[in-house]
Motif scaffolding. Structure first.
Motif, PDB file in Angstrom:
ATOM      1  N   ARG A  31      24.940  11.898  25.195  1.00  0.00           N
ATOM      2  CA  ARG A  31      24.881  13.346  25.358  1.00  0.00           C
ATOM      3  C   ARG A  31      26.300  13.898  25.304  1.00  0.00           C
ATOM      4  O   ARG A  31      27.200  13.391  25.967  1.00  0.00           O
ATOM      5  N   LYS A  32      26.487  14.946  24.509  1.00  0.00           N
ATOM      6  CA  LYS A  32      27.811  15.554  24.317  1.00  0.00           C
ATOM      7  C   LYS A  32      27.729  17.052  24.565  1.00  0.00           C
ATOM      8  O   LYS A  32      26.713  17.679  24.269  1.00  0.00           O
ATOM      9  N   ARG A  33      28.801  17.616  25.068  1.00  0.00           N
ATOM     10  CA  ARG A  33      28.901  19.069  25.170  1.00  0.00           C
ATOM     11  C   ARG A  33      29.142  19.613  23.767  1.00  0.00           C
ATOM     12  O   ARG A  33      30.015  19.135  23.046  1.00  0.00           O
ATOM     13  N   PHE A  34      28.362  20.590  23.372  1.00  0.00           N
ATOM     14  CA  PHE A  34      28.438  21.129  22.021  1.00  0.00           C
ATOM     15  C   PHE A  34      29.826  21.687  21.708  1.00  0.00           C
ATOM     16  O   PHE A  34      30.352  21.479  20.623  1.00  0.00           O
ATOM     17  N   ASP A  35      30.441  22.371  22.667  1.00  0.00           N
ATOM     18  CA  ASP A  35      31.745  22.988  22.402  1.00  0.00           C
ATOM     19  C   ASP A  35      32.865  21.969  22.213  1.00  0.00           C
ATOM     20  O   ASP A  35      33.934  22.311  21.726  1.00  0.00           O
ATOM     21  N   ARG A  36      32.627  20.713  22.552  1.00  0.00           N
ATOM     22  CA  ARG A  36      33.644  19.676  22.355  1.00  0.00           C
ATOM     23  C   ARG A  36      33.429  18.848  21.097  1.00  0.00           C
ATOM     24  O   ARG A  36      34.265  18.026  20.743  1.00  0.00           O
ATOM     25  N   LEU A  37      32.282  19.034  20.438  1.00  0.00           N
ATOM     26  CA  LEU A  37      31.996  18.293  19.211  1.00  0.00           C
ATOM     27  C   LEU A  37      32.743  18.893  18.028  1.00  0.00           C
ATOM     28  O   LEU A  37      32.913  20.101  17.945  1.00  0.00           O
ATOM     29  N   LYS A  38      33.159  18.034  17.121  1.00  0.00           N
ATOM     30  CA  LYS A  38      33.758  18.497  15.875  1.00  0.00           C
ATOM     31  C   LYS A  38      32.651  19.061  15.007  1.00  0.00           C
ATOM     32  O   LYS A  38      31.657  18.393  14.740  1.00  0.00           O
ATOM     33  N   GLN A  39      32.824  20.297  14.583  1.00  0.00           N
ATOM     34  CA  GLN A  39      31.869  20.943  13.692  1.00  0.00           C
ATOM     35  C   GLN A  39      32.440  20.875  12.280  1.00  0.00           C
ATOM     36  O   GLN A  39      33.386  21.563  11.955  1.00  0.00           O
ATOM     37  N   PHE A  40      31.860  20.032  11.445  1.00  0.00           N
ATOM     38  CA  PHE A  40      32.356  19.840  10.091  1.00  0.00           C
ATOM     39  C   PHE A  40      31.984  21.008   9.198  1.00  0.00           C
ATOM     40  O   PHE A  40      32.774  21.418   8.344  1.00  0.00           O
ATOM     41  N   VAL A  41      30.779  21.523   9.356  1.00  0.00           N
ATOM     42  CA  VAL A  41      30.289  22.648   8.566  1.00  0.00           C
ATOM     43  C   VAL A  41      29.474  23.548   9.483  1.00  0.00           C
ATOM     44  O   VAL A  41      28.697  23.057  10.297  1.00  0.00           O
ATOM     45  N   THR A  42      29.663  24.862   9.354  1.00  0.00           N
ATOM     46  CA  THR A  42      28.803  25.819  10.049  1.00  0.00           C
ATOM     47  C   THR A  42      28.284  26.806   9.020  1.00  0.00           C
ATOM     48  O   THR A  42      29.019  27.251   8.144  1.00  0.00           O
ATOM     49  N   THR A  43      26.997  27.132   9.130  1.00  0.00           N
ATOM     50  CA  THR A  43      26.361  28.022   8.173  1.00  0.00           C
ATOM     51  C   THR A  43      25.138  28.667   8.825  1.00  0.00           C
ATOM     52  O   THR A  43      24.644  28.183   9.838  1.00  0.00           O
ATOM     53  N   ASP A  44      24.665  29.745   8.223  1.00  0.00           N
ATOM     54  CA  ASP A  44      23.455  30.398   8.699  1.00  0.00           C
ATOM     55  C   ASP A  44      22.204  29.862   8.013  1.00  0.00           C
ATOM     56  O   ASP A  44      21.091  30.208   8.391  1.00  0.00           O
ATOM     57  N   ASP A  45      22.375  29.034   7.005  1.00  0.00           N
ATOM     58  CA  ASP A  45      21.266  28.513   6.214  1.00  0.00           C
ATOM     59  C   ASP A  45      21.014  27.041   6.566  1.00  0.00           C
ATOM     60  O   ASP A  45      21.895  26.202   6.377  1.00  0.00           O
ATOM     61  N   PRO A  46      19.824  26.704   7.055  1.00  0.00           N
ATOM     62  CA  PRO A  46      19.564  25.306   7.433  1.00  0.00           C
ATOM     63  C   PRO A  46      19.618  24.353   6.237  1.00  0.00           C
ATOM     64  O   PRO A  46      20.043  23.210   6.384  1.00  0.00           O
ATOM     65  N   ASP A  47      19.209  24.816   5.067  1.00  0.00           N
ATOM     66  CA  ASP A  47      19.255  23.950   3.885  1.00  0.00           C
ATOM     67  C   ASP A  47      20.693  23.627   3.475  1.00  0.00           C
ATOM     68  O   ASP A  47      20.978  22.513   3.047  1.00  0.00           O
ATOM     69  N   ARG A  48      21.588  24.579   3.633  1.00  0.00           N
ATOM     70  CA  ARG A  48      23.008  24.305   3.333  1.00  0.00           C
ATOM     71  C   ARG A  48      23.573  23.270   4.292  1.00  0.00           C
ATOM     72  O   ARG A  48      24.358  22.412   3.899  1.00  0.00           O
ATOM     73  N   ALA A  49      23.201  23.363   5.551  1.00  0.00           N
ATOM     74  CA  ALA A  49      23.678  22.389   6.543  1.00  0.00           C
ATOM     75  C   ALA A  49      23.158  20.990   6.211  1.00  0.00           C
ATOM     76  O   ALA A  49      23.912  20.017   6.258  1.00  0.00           O
ATOM     77  N   LYS A  50      21.883  20.906   5.828  1.00  0.00           N
ATOM     78  CA  LYS A  50      21.308  19.604   5.461  1.00  0.00           C
ATOM     79  C   LYS A  50      21.979  19.045   4.217  1.00  0.00           C
ATOM     80  O   LYS A  50      22.250  17.841   4.135  1.00  0.00           O
ATOM     81  N   GLN A  51      22.245  19.918   3.261  1.00  0.00           N
ATOM     82  CA  GLN A  51      22.892  19.485   2.022  1.00  0.00           C
ATOM     83  C   GLN A  51      24.321  18.997   2.312  1.00  0.00           C
ATOM     84  O   GLN A  51      24.764  17.982   1.765  1.00  0.00           O
ATOM     85  N   ALA A  52      25.037  19.696   3.174  1.00  0.00           N
ATOM     86  CA  ALA A  52      26.397  19.292   3.535  1.00  0.00           C
ATOM     87  C   ALA A  52      26.396  17.942   4.242  1.00  0.00           C
ATOM     88  O   ALA A  52      27.234  17.076   3.956  1.00  0.00           O
ATOM     89  N   ARG A  53      25.453  17.731   5.153  1.00  0.00           N
ATOM     90  CA  ARG A  53      25.342  16.441   5.852  1.00  0.00           C
ATOM     91  C   ARG A  53      25.048  15.327   4.859  1.00  0.00           C
ATOM     92  O   ARG A  53      25.648  14.256   4.909  1.00  0.00           O
ATOM     93  N   ALA A  54      24.127  15.567   3.941  1.00  0.00           N
ATOM     94  CA  ALA A  54      23.777  14.559   2.941  1.00  0.00           C
ATOM     95  C   ALA A  54      24.983  14.217   2.071  1.00  0.00           C
ATOM     96  O   ALA A  54      25.231  13.045   1.764  1.00  0.00           O
ATOM     97  N   ALA A  55      25.762  15.214   1.694  1.00  0.00           N
ATOM     98  CA  ALA A  55      26.956  14.979   0.884  1.00  0.00           C
ATOM     99  C   ALA A  55      27.990  14.164   1.664  1.00  0.00           C
ATOM    100  O   ALA A  55      28.624  13.264   1.109  1.00  0.00           O
ATOM    101  N   MET A  56      28.147  14.461   2.944  1.00  0.00           N
ATOM    102  CA  MET A  56      29.101  13.715   3.767  1.00  0.00           C
ATOM    103  C   MET A  56      28.668  12.258   3.913  1.00  0.00           C
ATOM    104  O   MET A  56      29.505  11.351   3.860  1.00  0.00           O
ATOM    105  N   LEU A  57      27.376  12.020   4.095  1.00  0.00           N
ATOM    106  CA  LEU A  57      26.878  10.652   4.196  1.00  0.00           C
ATOM    107  C   LEU A  57      27.070   9.893   2.885  1.00  0.00           C
ATOM    108  O   LEU A  57      27.420   8.715   2.889  1.00  0.00           O
ATOM    109  N   ALA A  58      26.870  10.566   1.768  1.00  0.00           N
ATOM    110  CA  ALA A  58      27.081   9.933   0.460  1.00  0.00           C
ATOM    111  C   ALA A  58      28.549   9.570   0.271  1.00  0.00           C
ATOM    112  O   ALA A  58      28.870   8.487  -0.236  1.00  0.00           O
ATOM    113  N   GLU A  59      29.444  10.446   0.680  1.00  0.00           N
ATOM    114  CA  GLU A  59      30.883  10.163   0.566  1.00  0.00           C
ATOM    115  C   GLU A  59      31.272   8.955   1.413  1.00  0.00           C
ATOM    116  O   GLU A  59      32.092   8.144   0.995  1.00  0.00           O
TER     117      GLU A  59
END
Length: 73
Positions: A31-59
Motif C-alpha cells: 500500500r502506497k500513499r498516492f501523493d508519494r508515487l511517481k506519476q509517469f503519465v496523467t490524463t483525463d482519458d482512461p484509454d490514453r492512460a492504458k495505452q501509455a502503460r502498455a507502451a512503457m511495458l513494451a519498452e
C-alpha cells in the motif's frame, strides 16, 4: 484524472483513477500513499492512460518498436 504510477518495491505499473489517498500495488500488494508515487503519465482519458502503460511495458521488454507498429488496442 487517470495516472500511470509505479511501485518502488516490485516495479509494477498500473493505472489509478482520481486522486485516492492510498493505492495498493496489484502485483506485490504494497500500500502506497498516492501523493508519494511517481506519476509517469496523467490524463483525463482512461484509454490514453492504458495505452501509455502498455507502451512503457513494451519498452521495458525492448519491444518498443514492435509495439509502435501495432494498432491501438
Amino acid at each position: 484524472m487517470y495516472a500511470v504510477v509505479g511501485c518502488s518495491e516490485c516495479s509494477a505499473l498500473w493505472v489509478v483513477e482520481g486522486r485516492p489517498e492510498t493505492t495498493r500495488c496489484p502485483r506485490c500488494g504494497t500500500r502506497k500513499r498516492f501523493d508519494r508515487l511517481k506519476q509517469f503519465v496523467t490524463t483525463d482519458d482512461p484509454d490514453r492512460a492504458k495505452q501509455a502503460r502498455a507502451a512503457m511495458l513494451a519498452e521495458r521488454q525492448e519491444m518498443g518498436e514492435a509495439f509502435a507498429d501495432l494498432d491501438d488496442f
